[in-house]
Design a protein around this motif. Structure first.
Motif, PDB file in Angstrom:
ATOM      1  N   VAL A 225      -4.377  -4.965  -3.046  1.00 46.64           N
ATOM      2  CA  VAL A 225      -3.473  -4.276  -2.113  1.00 46.64           C
ATOM      3  C   VAL A 225      -3.246  -2.836  -2.556  1.00 46.64           C
ATOM      4  CG1 VAL A 225      -1.127  -4.226  -1.192  1.00 46.64           C
ATOM      5  CG2 VAL A 225      -2.349  -6.400  -1.364  1.00 46.64           C
ATOM      6  N   LEU A 226      -3.062  -2.638  -3.847  1.00 46.52           N
ATOM      7  CA  LEU A 226      -2.865  -1.278  -4.371  1.00 46.52           C
ATOM      8  C   LEU A 226      -4.102  -0.417  -4.135  1.00 46.52           C
ATOM      9  CD1 LEU A 226      -1.013  -1.873  -7.768  1.00 46.52           C
ATOM     10  CD2 LEU A 226      -0.042  -1.278  -5.549  1.00 46.52           C
ATOM     11  N   GLU A 227      -5.268  -1.004  -4.271  1.00 48.13           N
ATOM     12  CA  GLU A 227      -6.504  -0.237  -4.037  1.00 48.13           C
ATOM     13  C   GLU A 227      -6.589   0.228  -2.589  1.00 48.13           C
ATOM     14  OE1 GLU A 227      -9.477  -2.943  -5.306  1.00 48.13           O
ATOM     15  OE2 GLU A 227      -9.381  -2.336  -7.431  1.00 48.13           O
ATOM     16  N   ARG A 228      -6.148  -0.611  -1.656  1.00 45.97           N
ATOM     17  CA  ARG A 228      -6.152  -0.201  -0.246  1.00 45.97           C
ATOM     18  C   ARG A 228      -5.174   0.946  -0.018  1.00 45.97           C
ATOM     19  NH1 ARG A 228      -5.714  -5.791   1.196  1.00 45.97           N
ATOM     20  NH2 ARG A 228      -3.684  -5.281   2.130  1.00 45.97           N
TER      21      ARG A 228
ATOM     22  N   LYS B 181       6.780   4.090  -1.495  1.00 47.34           N
ATOM     23  CA  LYS B 181       7.132   3.590  -0.164  1.00 47.34           C
ATOM     24  C   LYS B 181       5.965   2.833   0.459  1.00 47.34           C
ATOM     25  CE  LYS B 181       8.529   5.109   4.439  1.00 47.34           C
ATOM     26  NZ  LYS B 181       8.874   6.286   5.315  1.00 47.34           N
ATOM     27  N   ALA B 182       4.754   3.395   0.368  1.00 46.67           N
ATOM     28  CA  ALA B 182       3.588   2.736   0.948  1.00 46.67           C
ATOM     29  C   ALA B 182       3.302   1.413   0.253  1.00 46.67           C
ATOM     30  CB  ALA B 182       2.373   3.663   0.858  1.00 46.67           C
ATOM     31  N   VAL B 183       3.487   1.354  -1.066  1.00 45.25           N
ATOM     32  CA  VAL B 183       3.250   0.107  -1.801  1.00 45.25           C
ATOM     33  C   VAL B 183       4.254  -0.953  -1.388  1.00 45.25           C
ATOM     34  CG1 VAL B 183       3.368  -0.943  -4.090  1.00 45.25           C
ATOM     35  CG2 VAL B 183       2.130   1.204  -3.775  1.00 45.25           C
ATOM     36  N   LYS B 184       5.507  -0.573  -1.207  1.00 40.38           N
ATOM     37  CA  LYS B 184       6.535  -1.543  -0.792  1.00 40.38           C
ATOM     38  C   LYS B 184       6.190  -2.144   0.567  1.00 40.38           C
ATOM     39  CE  LYS B 184      10.539  -3.677  -0.739  1.00 40.38           C
ATOM     40  NZ  LYS B 184      10.513  -4.260   0.603  1.00 40.38           N
TER      41      LYS B 184
ATOM     42  N   ASP C 193       4.392   3.184 -11.603  1.00 39.11           N
ATOM     43  CA  ASP C 193       4.348   1.826 -12.135  1.00 39.11           C
ATOM     44  C   ASP C 193       5.072   0.894 -11.172  1.00 39.11           C
ATOM     45  OD1 ASP C 193       2.913   2.475 -14.393  1.00 39.11           O
ATOM     46  OD2 ASP C 193       4.671   2.804 -15.649  1.00 39.11           O
ATOM     47  N   ILE C 194       4.398  -0.163 -10.784  1.00 41.00           N
ATOM     48  CA  ILE C 194       4.948  -1.139  -9.839  1.00 41.00           C
ATOM     49  C   ILE C 194       5.002  -2.498 -10.526  1.00 41.00           C
ATOM     50  CG2 ILE C 194       4.709  -2.262  -7.597  1.00 41.00           C
ATOM     51  CD1 ILE C 194       5.279   0.678  -7.352  1.00 41.00           C
ATOM     52  N   GLY C 195       6.172  -3.114 -10.557  1.00 41.12           N
ATOM     53  CA  GLY C 195       6.319  -4.440 -11.139  1.00 41.12           C
ATOM     54  C   GLY C 195       6.233  -5.521 -10.077  1.00 41.12           C
ATOM     55  N   ILE C 196       5.528  -6.592 -10.370  1.00 42.93           N
ATOM     56  CA  ILE C 196       5.446  -7.742  -9.452  1.00 42.93           C
ATOM     57  C   ILE C 196       5.905  -8.997 -10.198  1.00 42.93           C
ATOM     58  CG2 ILE C 196       3.570  -6.716  -8.131  1.00 42.93           C
ATOM     59  CD1 ILE C 196       1.656  -8.638  -9.583  1.00 42.93           C
ATOM     60  N   SER C 197       6.238 -10.009  -9.448  1.00 42.80           N
ATOM     61  CA  SER C 197       6.713 -11.256 -10.031  1.00 42.80           C
ATOM     62  C   SER C 197       5.569 -12.001 -10.724  1.00 42.80           C
ATOM     63  CB  SER C 197       7.334 -12.138  -8.945  1.00 42.80           C
ATOM     64  OG  SER C 197       7.639 -13.422  -9.452  1.00 42.80           O
ATOM     65  N   TYR C 198       5.943 -12.857 -11.709  1.00 43.32           N
ATOM     66  CA  TYR C 198       4.944 -13.665 -12.408  1.00 43.32           C
ATOM     67  C   TYR C 198       4.216 -14.623 -11.456  1.00 43.32           C
ATOM     68  CZ  TYR C 198       6.120 -12.364 -17.202  1.00 43.32           C
ATOM     69  OH  TYR C 198       6.276 -11.687 -18.380  1.00 43.32           O
ATOM     70  N   TYR C 199       4.874 -14.983 -10.372  1.00 39.78           N
ATOM     71  CA  TYR C 199       4.324 -15.997  -9.483  1.00 39.78           C
ATOM     72  C   TYR C 199       3.302 -15.441  -8.501  1.00 39.78           C
ATOM     73  CZ  TYR C 199       8.424 -18.360 -11.316  1.00 39.78           C
ATOM     74  OH  TYR C 199       9.370 -18.895 -12.156  1.00 39.78           O
TER      75      TYR C 199
ATOM     76  N   CYS D  59       4.679  13.046  -4.145  1.00 37.37           N
ATOM     77  CA  CYS D  59       3.580  12.091  -3.980  1.00 37.37           C
ATOM     78  C   CYS D  59       3.956  10.726  -4.551  1.00 37.37           C
ATOM     79  CB  CYS D  59       2.318  12.621  -4.662  1.00 37.37           C
ATOM     80  SG  CYS D  59       1.614  14.084  -3.863  1.00 37.37           S
ATOM     81  N   GLU D  60       4.658  10.711  -5.664  1.00 36.87           N
ATOM     82  CA  GLU D  60       5.076   9.433  -6.238  1.00 36.87           C
ATOM     83  C   GLU D  60       6.024   8.686  -5.304  1.00 36.87           C
ATOM     84  OE1 GLU D  60       4.821  10.775 -10.967  1.00 36.87           O
ATOM     85  OE2 GLU D  60       6.764  10.526  -9.982  1.00 36.87           O
ATOM     86  N   ARG D  61       6.938   9.413  -4.667  1.00 36.45           N
ATOM     87  CA  ARG D  61       7.848   8.758  -3.722  1.00 36.45           C
ATOM     88  C   ARG D  61       7.087   8.170  -2.542  1.00 36.45           C
ATOM     89  NH1 ARG D  61      11.094  13.361  -5.037  1.00 36.45           N
ATOM     90  NH2 ARG D  61      10.286  14.482  -3.222  1.00 36.45           N
TER      91      ARG D  61
END
Length: 283
Positions: free
Chosen positions: A197-200, A250-253, A182-188, A244-246
């Motif tokens: 981006v996650l799909e890539r 890292k890749a998402v960040k 689970d990845i949280g992003i800002s409301y903005y 794999c989750e770690r």
């Protein structure tokens, strides 16, 4: 004097014979115990090669049979030792039956341990090296005995669990496991852009041999007071889900930094008493 001397010689001879028998018993026990354990382990290993049994099952049976063999050898050793000192085993066994009836209610826990352990082994609920959750403890099974089960937690603590308290077994080692991030992003931020981006990122990991299915970005999982939560799910080989989750995090960040997508920040609003009084005065 000759009579006393003869009697003394007989007593010394008896003591010497007793000591020799005792030493013989100890040496025999010291030899047969490790030798029997090696024979059991070798037999179990040969059976595993012919029947292609799972390694966890082999380890479970090996430890269990070694445990039972040790108990049997100790019982034989004690019985033989008592017989050397002239103690009859028959009356002791009969007396043990009477005493057993007297303490039967007190031994209910032990009986329950043995019965529960038998069914755990029979139904193969868990085996050595399985990652399980039992009695509120997460860890890896190290040994399943007739009375207790040993589970080592991830901090290294070895837990000895009486089998009777094992009511529910959650085995996390059977079949493929789910890697969930689970990845949280800002409301903005633009949600569609973030999902793209996650799909890539997921496309890159789909070429990873550790993943049996996915991973895939399934979209918005939750919206709370501070962020928008996006979720990634994939099926991986057992035991590799945390690794794999770690790697995914890292890749998402890195991908979010390149796309200028901000992670949520916690904001605190502090009202000072003077400001509150001025605000009330304006009203």
């Amino acid at each position: 004097m000759d009579i006393f001397g003869l009697h003394f010689d007989i007593e010394v001879e008896k003591i010497i014979k007793l000591v020799l028998r005792l030493l013989t018993l100890i040496v025999a026990f010291s030899i047969f115990l490790p030798l029997g354990k090696k024979m059991i382990s070798a037999t179990i290993h040969k059976m595993s090669l012919t029947r292609k049994t799972k390694p966890g099952r082999i380890k479970t049976l090996d430890k269990l049979l070694l445990n039972i063999f040790s108990y049997v050898m100790i019982f034989i050793f004690i019985g033989t030792l008592l017989s050397l000192f002239g103690v009859s085993i028959g009356p002791l066994i009969a007396g043990a039956g009477v005493v057993g009836l007297a303490i039967g209610f007190g031994a209910q826990g032990l009986v329950s341990d043995v019965v529960t352990g038998f069914f755990i082994l029979l139904e193969q609920q868990m085996e050595v090296d399985d990652y399980v959750t039992v009695a509120g403890i997460d860890g890896v099974v190290e040994e399943i005995g007739l009375r207790t089960t040993k589970v080592r937690a991830f901090d290294g603590t070895l837990n000895y669990l009486p089998n009777r308290i094992i009511e529910n077994v959650a085995n996390h080692t059977r079949g493929n496991m789910r890697a969930l991030v689970d990845i949280g992003i800002s409301y903005y931020n633009d949600v569609d852009q973030a999902i793209h981006v996650l799909e890539r990122v997921c496309e890159d990991f789909q070429q990873d041999e550790r993943f049996k299915d996915g991973p895939n970005a399934i979209g918005v999982q939750n919206i709370d007071g501070t962020n928008v939560v996006l979720r990634i799910i994939g099926q991986v080989e057992n035991g590799l889900q945390w690794e794999c989750e770690r790697d995914i995090r890292k890749a998402v960040k890195v991908a979010f930094d390149d796309a200028n997508i901000e992670l949520p920040l916690n904001y605190q609003v502090i009202h000072q008493p003077e400001q509150i009084g001025e605000s009330n005065g304006r009203k």
